[in-house]
Design a protein around this motif. Structure first.
Motif, PDB file in Angstrom:
ATOM      1  N   ILE A   2       0.836  -1.197   0.000  1.00 57.40           N
ATOM      2  CA  ILE A   2       0.000   0.000   0.000  1.00 57.40           C
ATOM      3  C   ILE A   2       0.873   1.249   0.000  1.00 57.40           C
ATOM      4  O   ILE A   2       1.872   1.321   0.709  1.00 57.40           O
ATOM      5  CB  ILE A   2      -0.914   0.040   1.242  1.00 57.40           C
ATOM      6  CG1 ILE A   2      -1.863  -1.147   1.255  1.00 57.40           C
ATOM      7  CG2 ILE A   2      -1.693   1.346   1.305  1.00 57.40           C
ATOM      8  CD1 ILE A   2      -2.718  -1.221   2.494  1.00 57.40           C
ATOM      9  N   GLU A  56       0.436   5.837  -1.222  1.00 59.06           N
ATOM     10  CA  GLU A  56      -0.456   6.903  -1.661  1.00 59.06           C
ATOM     11  C   GLU A  56       0.256   7.759  -2.692  1.00 59.06           C
ATOM     12  O   GLU A  56       1.455   7.978  -2.610  1.00 59.06           O
ATOM     13  CB  GLU A  56      -0.886   7.778  -0.480  1.00 59.06           C
ATOM     14  CG  GLU A  56      -1.838   7.081   0.458  1.00 59.06           C
ATOM     15  CD  GLU A  56      -2.427   8.017   1.501  1.00 59.06           C
ATOM     16  OE1 GLU A  56      -2.391   9.244   1.300  1.00 59.06           O
ATOM     17  OE2 GLU A  56      -2.918   7.498   2.503  1.00 59.06           O
ATOM     18  N   ARG A  77      -4.570   9.642  -3.512  1.00 62.58           N
ATOM     19  CA  ARG A  77      -5.284   8.385  -3.717  1.00 62.58           C
ATOM     20  C   ARG A  77      -4.500   7.226  -3.108  1.00 62.58           C
ATOM     21  O   ARG A  77      -3.278   7.191  -3.178  1.00 62.58           O
ATOM     22  CB  ARG A  77      -5.494   8.115  -5.193  1.00 62.58           C
ATOM     23  CG  ARG A  77      -6.519   9.019  -5.827  1.00 62.58           C
ATOM     24  CD  ARG A  77      -6.816   8.555  -7.235  1.00 62.58           C
ATOM     25  NE  ARG A  77      -7.968   9.230  -7.772  1.00 62.58           N
ATOM     26  CZ  ARG A  77      -7.899  10.307  -8.534  1.00 62.58           C
ATOM     27  NH1 ARG A  77      -6.743  10.851  -8.827  1.00 62.58           N
ATOM     28  NH2 ARG A  77      -9.003  10.847  -9.004  1.00 62.58           N
ATOM     29  N   LYS A  78      -5.231   6.291  -2.526  1.00 60.79           N
ATOM     30  CA  LYS A  78      -4.637   5.076  -1.984  1.00 60.79           C
ATOM     31  C   LYS A  78      -4.399   4.113  -3.149  1.00 60.79           C
ATOM     32  O   LYS A  78      -5.255   3.947  -4.007  1.00 60.79           O
ATOM     33  CB  LYS A  78      -5.589   4.448  -0.971  1.00 60.79           C
ATOM     34  CG  LYS A  78      -5.104   3.173  -0.366  1.00 60.79           C
ATOM     35  CD  LYS A  78      -6.145   2.661   0.625  1.00 60.79           C
ATOM     36  CE  LYS A  78      -5.805   1.270   1.082  1.00 60.79           C
ATOM     37  NZ  LYS A  78      -6.854   0.727   1.949  1.00 60.79           N
ATOM     38  N   ILE A  79      -3.221   3.506  -3.157  1.00 57.55           N
ATOM     39  CA  ILE A  79      -2.859   2.572  -4.220  1.00 57.55           C
ATOM     40  C   ILE A  79      -2.452   1.252  -3.585  1.00 57.55           C
ATOM     41  O   ILE A  79      -1.621   1.228  -2.683  1.00 57.55           O
ATOM     42  CB  ILE A  79      -1.682   3.115  -5.055  1.00 57.55           C
ATOM     43  CG1 ILE A  79      -2.069   4.421  -5.734  1.00 57.55           C
ATOM     44  CG2 ILE A  79      -1.226   2.092  -6.071  1.00 57.55           C
ATOM     45  CD1 ILE A  79      -0.924   5.093  -6.443  1.00 57.55           C
ATOM     46  N   GLU A  80      -3.041   0.142  -4.046  1.00 56.62           N
ATOM     47  CA  GLU A  80      -2.653  -1.193  -3.610  1.00 56.62           C
ATOM     48  C   GLU A  80      -1.975  -1.884  -4.782  1.00 56.62           C
ATOM     49  O   GLU A  80      -2.495  -1.902  -5.889  1.00 56.62           O
ATOM     50  CB  GLU A  80      -3.861  -1.995  -3.152  1.00 56.62           C
ATOM     51  CG  GLU A  80      -4.438  -1.488  -1.847  1.00 56.62           C
ATOM     52  CD  GLU A  80      -5.499  -2.410  -1.278  1.00 56.62           C
ATOM     53  OE1 GLU A  80      -5.490  -3.618  -1.580  1.00 56.62           O
ATOM     54  OE2 GLU A  80      -6.348  -1.900  -0.528  1.00 56.62           O
ATOM     55  N   ARG A 124     -10.725   5.921  -9.009  1.00 54.75           N
ATOM     56  CA  ARG A 124     -11.927   6.157  -8.224  1.00 54.75           C
ATOM     57  C   ARG A 124     -11.658   7.434  -7.432  1.00 54.75           C
ATOM     58  O   ARG A 124     -10.580   7.997  -7.489  1.00 54.75           O
ATOM     59  CB  ARG A 124     -12.188   4.990  -7.287  1.00 54.75           C
ATOM     60  CG  ARG A 124     -12.352   3.673  -8.021  1.00 54.75           C
ATOM     61  CD  ARG A 124     -13.480   2.887  -7.441  1.00 54.75           C
ATOM     62  NE  ARG A 124     -13.597   1.577  -8.052  1.00 54.75           N
ATOM     63  CZ  ARG A 124     -14.450   1.290  -9.009  1.00 54.75           C
ATOM     64  NH1 ARG A 124     -15.239   2.225  -9.463  1.00 54.75           N
ATOM     65  NH2 ARG A 124     -14.524   0.091  -9.514  1.00 54.75           N
ATOM     66  N   ARG A 183     -11.042   8.105  -4.243  1.00 55.29           N
ATOM     67  CA  ARG A 183      -9.902   8.084  -3.308  1.00 55.29           C
ATOM     68  C   ARG A 183      -8.967   6.908  -3.517  1.00 55.29           C
ATOM     69  O   ARG A 183      -8.070   6.683  -2.711  1.00 55.29           O
ATOM     70  CB  ARG A 183     -10.417   8.070  -1.875  1.00 55.29           C
ATOM     71  CG  ARG A 183     -11.128   9.348  -1.528  1.00 55.29           C
ATOM     72  CD  ARG A 183     -11.442   9.404  -0.085  1.00 55.29           C
ATOM     73  NE  ARG A 183     -12.065  10.687   0.206  1.00 55.29           N
ATOM     74  CZ  ARG A 183     -12.654  10.974   1.329  1.00 55.29           C
ATOM     75  NH1 ARG A 183     -12.708  10.095   2.288  1.00 55.29           N
ATOM     76  NH2 ARG A 183     -13.188  12.157   1.514  1.00 55.29           N
ATOM     77  N   ARG A 184      -9.180   6.142  -4.569  1.00 56.65           N
ATOM     78  CA  ARG A 184      -8.358   4.966  -4.827  1.00 56.65           C
ATOM     79  C   ARG A 184      -7.956   4.922  -6.293  1.00 56.65           C
ATOM     80  O   ARG A 184      -8.638   5.471  -7.153  1.00 56.65           O
ATOM     81  CB  ARG A 184      -9.132   3.693  -4.499  1.00 56.65           C
ATOM     82  CG  ARG A 184      -9.595   3.613  -3.082  1.00 56.65           C
ATOM     83  CD  ARG A 184     -10.358   2.352  -2.872  1.00 56.65           C
ATOM     84  NE  ARG A 184      -9.406   1.260  -2.847  1.00 56.65           N
ATOM     85  CZ  ARG A 184      -9.415   0.289  -1.964  1.00 56.65           C
ATOM     86  NH1 ARG A 184     -10.348   0.242  -1.067  1.00 56.65           N
ATOM     87  NH2 ARG A 184      -8.515  -0.647  -1.989  1.00 56.65           N
ATOM     88  N   ALA A 185      -6.868   4.247  -6.542  1.00 60.15           N
ATOM     89  CA  ALA A 185      -6.438   4.002  -7.918  1.00 60.15           C
ATOM     90  C   ALA A 185      -6.114   2.514  -8.042  1.00 60.15           C
ATOM     91  O   ALA A 185      -5.453   1.948  -7.179  1.00 60.15           O
ATOM     92  CB  ALA A 185      -5.213   4.831  -8.263  1.00 60.15           C
ATOM     93  N   ARG A 186      -6.628   1.898  -9.092  1.00 57.01           N
ATOM     94  CA  ARG A 186      -6.282   0.513  -9.364  1.00 57.01           C
ATOM     95  C   ARG A 186      -5.119   0.540 -10.352  1.00 57.01           C
ATOM     96  O   ARG A 186      -5.175   1.237 -11.366  1.00 57.01           O
ATOM     97  CB  ARG A 186      -7.474  -0.243  -9.944  1.00 57.01           C
ATOM     98  CG  ARG A 186      -7.236  -1.753  -9.963  1.00 57.01           C
ATOM     99  CD  ARG A 186      -8.456  -2.497 -10.381  1.00 57.01           C
ATOM    100  NE  ARG A 186      -8.683  -2.201 -11.798  1.00 57.01           N
ATOM    101  CZ  ARG A 186      -9.848  -2.300 -12.399  1.00 57.01           C
ATOM    102  NH1 ARG A 186     -10.906  -2.640 -11.729  1.00 57.01           N
ATOM    103  NH2 ARG A 186      -9.962  -2.035 -13.683  1.00 57.01           N
TER     104      ARG A 186
END
Length: 64
Positions: A21, A23, A27-30, A48, A50-53
């Motif tokens: 994980i 950022e 955005r949070k990135i996994e 998205r 707050r997230r990014a794929r």
């Protein structure tokens, strides 16, 4: 950050499922297959609020 963009990021911590994980751009990135301390190159697949794929392209430097 936009779809298709290539990013170099450093993984900060580990998710419960084993993904790394970090950022970037608020955005949070996994990142599957990355561990804390790794510097990786990823490609943004979807965004998205707050997230990014992302898709792992390569591990530039492995963490300790």
């Amino acid at each position: 950050m936009k779809k298709g963009e290539i990013l170099n990021v450093t993984i900060d911590k580990l998710a419960p499922d084993g993904s790394g994980i970090t950022e970037a751009g608020n955005r949070k990135i996994e990142v599957k297959g990355a561990l804390p301390g790794d510097v990786v190159e990823v490609q943004v697949a979807a965004l998205r609020r707050r997230r990014a794929r992302v898709r792992l392209e390569s591990i530039i430097t492995e963490g300790v």
